[in-house]
Design a protein around this motif. Structure first.
Motif, PDB file in Angstrom:
ATOM      1  N   ASP A 230      85.761   5.866  71.932  1.00 52.81           N
ATOM      2  CA  ASP A 230      86.251   6.754  70.807  1.00 52.81           C
ATOM      3  C   ASP A 230      86.602   8.162  71.592  1.00 52.81           C
ATOM      4  OD1 ASP A 230      86.873   8.209  68.470  1.00 52.81           O
ATOM      5  OD2 ASP A 230      85.064   7.915  67.656  1.00 52.81           O
TER       6      ASP A 230
ATOM      7  N   PHE B  83      90.804   5.614  69.646  1.00 56.48           N
ATOM      8  CA  PHE B  83      90.208   4.633  70.286  1.00 56.48           C
ATOM      9  C   PHE B  83      91.020   3.983  71.533  1.00 56.48           C
ATOM     10  CE2 PHE B  83      87.747   4.578  66.335  1.00 56.48           C
ATOM     11  CZ  PHE B  83      86.318   4.478  67.060  1.00 56.48           C
TER      12      PHE B  83
ATOM     13  N   ARG C 111      85.706  -0.395  73.439  1.00 57.11           N
ATOM     14  CA  ARG C 111      86.631   0.583  72.904  1.00 57.11           C
ATOM     15  C   ARG C 111      85.623   1.599  73.118  1.00 57.11           C
ATOM     16  NH1 ARG C 111      88.753  -3.529  69.676  1.00 57.11           N
ATOM     17  NH2 ARG C 111      90.752  -3.925  69.904  1.00 57.11           N
TER      18      ARG C 111
END
Length: 235
Positions: free
Chosen positions: A156, A161, A154
């Protein structure tokens, strides 16, 4: 494992036979070494250095040549985490950026057992010091495993996210027999007759292949190249 046991059995049989033949001679040699194996080339992209060892037995043919048989072992178990990461170009809000994702869950190892013959050609000889050119060749049984990898990577962003990369790779095991060779220098320093300290530095190559995993940005390793730095006792 069965092939390793067979290899060790044959090696020990050779040692027993050779020691029986030359038991009354002063020209046979035996020794044991600990080694630090430093991977180079593409192998260094997967593993850090490791420890190993070897035992050998042979005969001095004349003042220049010594031939020996050797059993050796190495096990690479520490991944090079600095080079194990994914690189992906991802577009977020119409802007393309390059991201690196470390592969923290990846577990790999490579174990090598070898039975080889090597020769030492004397370059310098005194009562307390010898220096030899060393070269050899042999056959190596190796086994490699790579863990499965299931993860969602993922990113940020300012809005939270987002899922950037989804990985789903099964575990894999490889095993094979391969030829190999080494070339380097040996230095022996006498402690007391007939015990010598042995130091060595060799380039070693085993002609094996570790398959690529393109989803993990892992390229194939076509030859296991390494430096073998040795220290041990010789009689």
């Amino acid at each position: 494992m069965r092939k390793i046991k067979i290899t060790i059995f044959y090696f020990l049989s050779i040692l027993w036979f050779t020691s029986s033949v030359y038991a009354q001679s002063n020209s046979y040699v035996a020794g044991a070494n600990g080694s630090v194996f430093l991977p180079i080339g593409s192998l260094s992209n997967r593993f850090l250095s490791t420890f190993g060892g070897s035992v050998y037995f042979g005969k001095q043919i004349d003042n220049s040549w010594t031939w020996c048989g050797k059993l050796e072992y190495a096990s690479f178990e520490k991944e090079n985490s600095d080079k194990l990461y994914l690189t992906r170009k991802i577009v977020i809000k119409e802007i393309e950026n390059t991201y690196k994702f470390p592969l923290t869950k990846l577990v790999m190892n490579l174990k090598i057992v070898g039975l080889s013959a090597f020769a030492n050609y004397n370059l310098i000889r005194t009562n307390y010091l010898t220096t030899d050119l060393a070269f050899g060749f042999g056959i190596y049984y190796w086994e490699s495993t790579r863990s499965s990898y299931y993860d969602t990577l993922r990113i940020d962003t300012s809005g939270g996210f987002i899922d950037a990369v989804m990985l789903s790779l099964p575990a894999i095991t490889q095993q094979d027999w391969s030829g190999g060779f080494n070339l380097g220098l040996d230095v022996d320093v006498k402690i007391f007759d007939p015990i010598w300290l042995n130091f060595g530095a060799n380039y070693k190559a085993v002609i094996g292949e570790l398959w690529a995993a393109l989803n993990l940005d892992l390229e194939n390793v076509s030859t296991f190249q390494m430096f073998d730095l040795r220290f041990g006792i010789k009689a």
